[in-house]
Enzyme design. Structure first.
Site, PDB file in Angstrom:
ATOM      1  CG  ASP A   1      -6.495   0.564   6.803  1.00 44.30           C
ATOM      2  OD1 ASP A   1      -6.449  -0.340   5.934  1.00 44.30           O
ATOM      3  OD2 ASP A   1      -5.504   1.246   7.122  1.00 44.30           O
TER       4      ASP A   1
ATOM      5  CB  THR B   1      -0.884  -0.039   1.266  1.00 41.43           C
ATOM      6  OG1 THR B   1      -1.827  -1.081   1.108  1.00 41.43           O
ATOM      7  CG2 THR B   1      -1.597   1.278   1.531  1.00 41.43           C
TER       8      THR B   1
ATOM      9  NE  ARG C   1     -10.132  -5.794   3.795  1.00 41.99           N
ATOM     10  CZ  ARG C   1      -9.019  -5.060   3.795  1.00 41.99           C
ATOM     11  NH1 ARG C   1      -8.665  -4.420   2.716  1.00 41.99           N
ATOM     12  NH2 ARG C   1      -8.262  -4.978   4.876  1.00 41.99           N
TER      13      ARG C   1
HETATM   14  N1  ASP Z   1      -4.207  -1.453   4.941  1.00 42.63           N
HETATM   15  C1  ASP Z   1      -4.490  -2.038   3.662  1.00 42.63           C
HETATM   16  C2  ASP Z   1      -5.833  -2.683   3.712  1.00 42.63           C
HETATM   17  O1  ASP Z   1      -6.133  -3.347   4.684  1.00 42.63           O
HETATM   18  C3  ASP Z   1      -3.490  -3.034   3.218  1.00 42.63           C
HETATM   19  C4  ASP Z   1      -2.049  -2.683   3.416  1.00 42.63           C
HETATM   20  O2  ASP Z   1      -1.735  -1.624   3.925  1.00 42.63           O
HETATM   21  O3  ASP Z   1      -1.190  -3.471   3.050  1.00 42.63           O
HETATM   22  O4  ASP Z   1      -6.567  -2.583   2.764  1.00 42.63           O
END
Ligand code: ASP
Length: 317
Positions: free
Chosen positions: A206, A175, A203
């Site tokens: 956050d 991310t 889904r």
């Molecule tokens: N936080 C991101 C999510 O849950 C994934 C990530 O940061 O790797 O969508």
């Protein structure tokens, strides 16, 4: 005393992340070098803009655009896939000067989701648009639309196949996030992601949930998170860091450590981290995982890049 604090305060500051996760054996120095190279390129875009006087809001958007277009990261091109092999992207941006925010979730065809998030903030009365509605809005704003396959890379296809067999995420997720303080003292935060590899049923993580993965408030700090999004939502991580600063008078570093190590770590899961900058230009990069791709720069001339824990290259201009 006044003069002292005046010279100490940074005129601008910038921190980016390219995701957190375990430190797999496959993190050979070659791959690390590749991440560092692209993190430094993204950083360079933001450094140049901030020293030229650009707003933190424009800076975080442009830096994220670079990282969305870079196939190495889990955002835009190179995003992970859901369990059906489809890319569904989330992004958010927030303006700390007025608490305006914009976000999109579950979008399948917007080339740069952060640009859609920015327009949700600037051109609608809303904060969060999802799926087809978000795409219709992006089209109406003449944003670039792509086929879902544009986001695909061979690495992400292999990753999904491995997850289907082993049920584990074999690679750091990637991310991307950016936070900045500009010369006017305004803070901004932006985050963009493909979410968690192999995710199900629409889904949403956050990242587009304001206060969870993304938050900015000129009174305290700008935060961008990465990690096991469900935990970030349940702990309202980004807002909680700002709240500890505002209500308890914690420093940014202390607030970030409190939330990541004392609130998130005990919950288990695969963890993650945050990058943040406060209104004085202090920065924080806190994670409870084996690695977090990260880079930072300050008006005083210091800049750096890091991947693994205690593994940072620092330069002073
Ligand atoms: N936080 C991101 C999510 O849950 C994934 C990530 O940061 O790797 O969508």
């Amino acid at each position: 005393h006044f003069l002292y604090s005046q010279t100490e305060k940074e005129k601008w500051a910038l921190v980016i992340h390219g995701g957190a996760g375990g430190a797999p054996k496959s993190m050979i120095s070659e791959r690390k070098a590749e991440y560092e190279k692209h993190l430094l390129e993204a950083l360079q875009i933001g450094k140049k803009m901030l020293s030229d006087g650009a707003s933190s809001l424009d800076v975080v958007q442009k830096v994220i655009n670079y990282m969305e277009d870079c196939p190495l990261f889990n955002a835009g091109k190179g995003a992970v896939m859901n369990i059906d092999g489809i890319h569904e992207l989330d992004a958010a941006i927030m303006d700390g000067s007025n608490l305006k925010a914009g976000a999109v979730a579950g979008v399948r065809d917007i080339k740069n989701p952060i640009n859609a998030a920015r327009l949700v903030m600037d051109s609608t009365p809303h904060v969060l648009l999802i799926g087809e509605g978000a795409s219709a809005f992006a089209k109406s704003q003449k944003l670039e639309i792509v086929d879902n396959s544009y986001f695909s890379t061979i690495e992400r296809t292999n990753q999904l196949n491995e997850i289907k067999v082993s049920k584990e995420d074999p690679d750091p997720r990637g991310t991307v996030g950016c936070v900045a303080l500009d010369v006017k003292g305004n803070l901004a935060a932006a985050t963009s992601t493909g979410g968690m590899s192999g995710k199900k049923w629409g889904r949403v993580g956050d990242v587009p949930i304001i206060g969870a993965g993304t938050y900015a408030n000129n009174n305290t700090a700008a935060i961008s998170g990465t990690g096991h999004g469900e935990l970030w939502i349940r702990r309202v991580v980004a807002f909680d860091i700002c709240a500890l600063m505002e209500y308890k008078g914690f420093s940014l570093e202390k607030a970030a450590n409190e939330v990541i190590f004392n609130k998130i770590s005990p919950m288990g899961g695969s963890g993650g981290g945050i990058v943040a900058v406060d209104k004085e230009g202090n920065i924080a990069m806190v994670f409870n995982t084996g690695l977090m791709h990260r880079a930072w720069a300050k008006s005083s001339g210091e800049y750096g890049v890091g991947v693994l824990k205690n593994d940072e290259k620092i330069w002073k201009k």
